[in-house]
Design an enzyme around this catalytic site. Structure first.
Site, PDB file in Angstrom:
ATOM      1  N   LYS A 107       0.855  -1.209   0.000  1.00 11.37           N
ATOM      2  CA  LYS A 107       0.000   0.000   0.000  1.00 11.37           C
ATOM      3  C   LYS A 107       0.880   1.246   0.000  1.00 11.37           C
ATOM      4  O   LYS A 107       0.634   2.183  -0.763  1.00 11.37           O
ATOM      5  CB  LYS A 107      -0.875   0.004   1.248  1.00 11.37           C
ATOM      6  N   ASN A 108       1.913   1.262   0.840  1.00 15.48           N
ATOM      7  CA  ASN A 108       2.710   2.481   1.018  1.00 15.48           C
ATOM      8  C   ASN A 108       3.739   2.710  -0.085  1.00 15.48           C
ATOM      9  O   ASN A 108       4.470   3.700  -0.049  1.00 15.48           O
ATOM     10  CB  ASN A 108       3.366   2.481   2.403  1.00 15.48           C
ATOM     11  N   CYS A 129      -5.020  12.144  12.599  1.00  9.33           N
ATOM     12  CA  CYS A 129      -5.733  10.865  12.513  1.00  9.33           C
ATOM     13  C   CYS A 129      -5.545  10.186  13.859  1.00  9.33           C
ATOM     14  O   CYS A 129      -4.943  10.738  14.782  1.00  9.33           O
ATOM     15  CB  CYS A 129      -5.187  10.013  11.373  1.00  9.33           C
ATOM     16  N   ARG A 141       0.117  14.219  12.773  1.00  6.74           N
ATOM     17  CA  ARG A 141       0.490  14.020  11.366  1.00  6.74           C
ATOM     18  C   ARG A 141       0.678  15.345  10.621  1.00  6.74           C
ATOM     19  O   ARG A 141       0.032  15.616   9.620  1.00  6.74           O
ATOM     20  CB  ARG A 141      -0.530  13.145  10.648  1.00  6.74           C
ATOM     21  N   ASP A 191       4.645   0.304  11.979  1.00  5.21           N
ATOM     22  CA  ASP A 191       3.414  -0.276  11.420  1.00  5.21           C
ATOM     23  C   ASP A 191       3.209  -1.724  11.830  1.00  5.21           C
ATOM     24  O   ASP A 191       2.156  -2.286  11.523  1.00  5.21           O
ATOM     25  CB  ASP A 191       3.426  -0.180   9.886  1.00  5.21           C
ATOM     26  N   ARG A 245      -8.571  -0.563   4.573  1.00  6.76           N
ATOM     27  CA  ARG A 245      -7.699   0.459   3.960  1.00  6.76           C
ATOM     28  C   ARG A 245      -6.385  -0.177   3.508  1.00  6.76           C
ATOM     29  O   ARG A 245      -5.793   0.267   2.531  1.00  6.76           O
ATOM     30  CB  ARG A 245      -7.394   1.569   4.962  1.00  6.76           C
TER      31      ARG A 245
HETATM   32  C1  EPZ Z   1       4.416   6.831   6.381  1.00  3.69           C
HETATM   33  O1  EPZ Z   1       3.640   7.853   6.981  1.00  3.69           O
HETATM   34  C2  EPZ Z   1       3.482   5.651   6.225  1.00  3.69           C
HETATM   35  N1  EPZ Z   1       2.374   6.021   5.345  1.00  3.69           N
HETATM   36  C3  EPZ Z   1       2.950   5.238   7.595  1.00  3.69           C
HETATM   37  O2  EPZ Z   1       2.138   4.082   7.417  1.00  3.69           O
HETATM   38  C4  EPZ Z   1       4.148   4.866   8.467  1.00  3.69           C
HETATM   39  O3  EPZ Z   1       3.677   4.538   9.771  1.00  3.69           O
HETATM   40  C5  EPZ Z   1       5.121   6.048   8.552  1.00  3.69           C
HETATM   41  O4  EPZ Z   1       5.508   6.445   7.222  1.00  3.69           O
HETATM   42  C6  EPZ Z   1       6.378   5.704   9.326  1.00  3.69           C
HETATM   43  O5  EPZ Z   1       7.011   4.604   8.728  1.00  3.69           O
HETATM   44  C7  EPZ Z   1       2.589   6.059   3.999  1.00  3.69           C
HETATM   45  O6  EPZ Z   1       3.680   5.794   3.520  1.00  3.69           O
HETATM   46  C8  EPZ Z   1       1.408   6.407   3.147  1.00  3.69           C
HETATM   47  P1  EPZ Z   1       6.431  10.038   8.642  1.00  3.69           P
HETATM   48  P2  EPZ Z   1       4.234   9.351   7.088  1.00  3.69           P
HETATM   49  O7  EPZ Z   1       6.356  11.328   7.928  1.00  3.69           O
HETATM   50  O8  EPZ Z   1       5.123   9.629   5.952  1.00  3.69           O
HETATM   51  C9  EPZ Z   1       6.456  13.402  11.908  1.00  3.69           C
HETATM   52  C10 EPZ Z   1       0.234   2.747   7.725  1.00  3.69           C
HETATM   53  O9  EPZ Z   1      -0.264   2.220   8.725  1.00  3.69           O
HETATM   54  N2  EPZ Z   1       6.303  14.365  10.806  1.00  3.69           N
HETATM   55  O10 EPZ Z   1       7.576   9.107   8.344  1.00  3.69           O
HETATM   56  O11 EPZ Z   1       3.096  10.260   7.338  1.00  3.69           O
HETATM   57  C11 EPZ Z   1       5.236  12.515  12.094  1.00  3.69           C
HETATM   58  O12 EPZ Z   1       4.263  13.163  12.885  1.00  3.69           O
HETATM   59  C12 EPZ Z   1       0.739   4.168   7.781  1.00  3.69           C
HETATM   60  O13 EPZ Z   1       0.384   2.166   6.607  1.00  3.69           O
HETATM   61  C13 EPZ Z   1       6.322  15.736  11.081  1.00  3.69           C
HETATM   62  O14 EPZ Z   1       6.457  16.148  12.229  1.00  3.69           O
HETATM   63  O15 EPZ Z   1       5.092   9.237   8.400  1.00  3.69           O
HETATM   64  C14 EPZ Z   1       5.804  11.295  12.751  1.00  3.69           C
HETATM   65  O16 EPZ Z   1       5.895  11.533  14.128  1.00  3.69           O
HETATM   66  C15 EPZ Z   1       0.520   4.799   9.151  1.00  3.69           C
HETATM   67  N3  EPZ Z   1       6.189  16.614  10.060  1.00  3.69           N
HETATM   68  C16 EPZ Z   1       7.225  11.186  12.160  1.00  3.69           C
HETATM   69  O17 EPZ Z   1       7.500  12.465  11.574  1.00  3.69           O
HETATM   70  C17 EPZ Z   1       6.045  16.188   8.755  1.00  3.69           C
HETATM   71  O18 EPZ Z   1       5.949  17.040   7.848  1.00  3.69           O
HETATM   72  C18 EPZ Z   1       7.390  10.161  11.069  1.00  3.69           C
HETATM   73  O19 EPZ Z   1       6.306  10.324  10.208  1.00  3.69           O
HETATM   74  C19 EPZ Z   1       6.015  14.804   8.502  1.00  3.69           C
HETATM   75  C20 EPZ Z   1       6.152  13.910   9.537  1.00  3.69           C
END
Ligand code: EPZ
Length: 427
Positions: free
Chosen positions: A22-23, A116, A121, A312, A406
């Site tokens: 998915k990702n 969410c 996020r 995840d 999802r």
């Molecule tokens: C991706 O989300 C995945 N989703 C998530 O999978 C996964 O849990 C996550 O990466 C971590 O591996 C997709 O790829 C579609 P991050 P993402 O940006 O990119 C903070 C699932 O269950 N952050 O790596 O949104 C954030 O809050 C989903 O399949 C900021 O502060 O995660 C988090 O604490 C859930 N500012 C940390 O970074 C930003 O602009 C890592 O989040 C972006 C992120």
């Protein structure tokens, strides 16, 4: 709305094919906006989230068709560069259209995703990255309005946290920026590598794949490509964990075991026998004459960016540890609210205490969890409840399973195929 009904306590025997990730599918579908023409994507999972992304592309003028797991997308005519709130609120990954729209048209209007269940996020890293490429963005009425000030120009970016989608979003703009872009502290997840493979097939020039420093040499023109989505390591890991919870011998096929090294190590530490052969991985947990799975050792995990233990799979691993013969400390470092499954697992008899970003799980060893009605709160929490229901004695009913749909393709069917008593029924 439907619910899942599970009659637990049955070991799992057989083989489950893993679907496309998915990702990876989400950013790669978004990348089809970058250049006009027809793209062919193979191994695209048919999920609520991929259907949402295809709906979003369609709203912007794309035309697509699905033939089995192959999806053709034609983005020759774009009639809009806006991702509306009613779609983005159901899938925050819709923000992934920002980068390709900026790369193609120089403007984009995307609803702020909002938080969410698992955390706020924010998308500040995404916007800071675009700013380094000459993009100005403003928030108006819940929307991000972004536009290239004069021309997209390469820049230097260093992320505070190796954000997966921020890395992907900035990459999809940088490939069309004039000059060179360097992204430091970039995410190294395999899904980012799959996107880099697609962008290179489209004519982009990117160095440093699978490292935390990506160098992008911008190009004037890109063209459509044909690409395969990598196997879903989180789906595969969820089923390997389920084999430990229910007992038995479960093989996952069409997977990439190299993407599961951190999990495989932890399952071995817990006492499961794990074997890897090509694109197959087998988890073995013997059961006694009463069908009770072998005791497991308590194992501690700390979620980390790839290649560390994936956040995840945290909820799923916690469900496994509820039946260990000791105390397991589960430390969640990526998201601030990713313990929504704890309250539901407690309803099944699990002993879990939360202390800030850590959960302390006291395994109930030889006893079993007791089935009960529970509620899914987010995607991976849903998988955790399925795993607990498979291990529990009696019947577990999981409501709000749209969360599960999802990210897992035909989960109930795949589990029935290996002996689980699980069915989807009207709620
Ligand atoms: C991706 O989300 C995945 N989703 C998530 O999978 C996964 O849990 C996550 O990466 C971590 O591996 C997709 O790829 C579609 P991050 P993402 O940006 O990119 C903070 C699932 O269950 N952050 O790596 O949104 C954030 O809050 C989903 O399949 C900021 O502060 O995660 C988090 O604490 C859930 N500012 C940390 O970074 C930003 O602009 C890592 O989040 C972006 C992120």
């Amino acid at each position: 709305m439907d619910k899942l009904r599970i009659n637990g306590g049955r070991p799992l025997y057989g083989s489950i094919p893993v679907s496309g990730a998915k990702n990876a599918a989400l950013p790669l579908l978004a990348a089809t906006l970058l250049a006009p023409g027809t793209y062919i994507l193979h191994n695209v999972p048919n999920l609520r989230d991929t259907r949402t992304m295809l709906k979003l592309l369609q709203i912007m003028g794309a035309v697509w068709e699905r033939d089995g797991s192959t999806v053709k997308v034609n983005t020759t005519t774009l009639t809009g560069a806006e991702a509306p709130y009613d779609l983005v609120k159901t899938m925050r990954a819709s923000v992934l259209v920002l980068g390709p729209l900026l790369g193609r048209t120089g403007t984009a209007r995307v609803s702020l995703p909002g938080g969410c269940a698992i955390g706020a996020r924010p998308i500040d890293y995404h916007l800071l990255g675009f700013q380094a490429l000459g993009v100005v963005s403003a928030m108006t009425g819940g929307y991000v309005e972004a536009r290239v000030q004069s021309e997209l120009t390469g820049g230097m970016i260093c992320f505070d946290i190796p954000s997966v989608t921020a890395t992907e979003n900035v990459l999809m703009a940088a490939v069309k920026a004039k000059g060179t872009t360097v992204i430091q502290n970039a995410a190294k997840e395999p899904e980012v590598g799959n996107l880099i493979d697609m962008l290179e097939a489209m004519g982009a020039r990117i160095e440093g794949k699978d490292s935390d420093c990506l160098t992008v040499h911008g190009v004037q023109e890109l063209h459509p490509a044909e690409i395969s989505i990598i196997p879903d390591r989180i789906e595969a890991g969820s089923y390997l964990i389920a084999a430990g919870a229910a007992g038995g011998s479960l093989e996952v096929t069409n997977c990439e075991p190299a993407h599961l090294a951190a999990l495989i190590e932890k399952l071995r530490a817990a006492g499961m026998e794990m074997t890897v052969q090509g694109n197959r991985c087998t988890a073995f947990c013997p059961v006694d004459s009463q069908g009770i799975p072998c005791p497991l050792r308590a194992v501690n995990i700390t979620t980390m960016p790839y290649p560390g233990f994936p956040t995840d799979l945290q909820a799923q691993f916690m469900a496994l540890m509820t039946r260990s013969s000791g105390v397991s400390i589960i430390h969640e470092t990526i998201f601030e609210n990713r313990f929504m499954h704890v309250a539901e697992l407690r309803r099944l008899g699990a002993e879990i205490a939360i202390d800030g970003g850590s959960a302390v799980v006291t395994g109930i060893s030889r006893e079993r969890l007791i089935g009960a009605p529970v509620m899914a709160t987010d995607l991976r929490a849903s998988a955790s409840l399925v795993i607990a229901g498979l291990a529990a004695s009696g019947t577990t009913e999981i409501s709000r399973i749209y969360h599960l749909e999802r990210g897992y393709e035909n989960m109930a069917e795949k589990l029935r195929h290996v002996g689980a008593a699980i069915e989807q029924v009207p709620d």
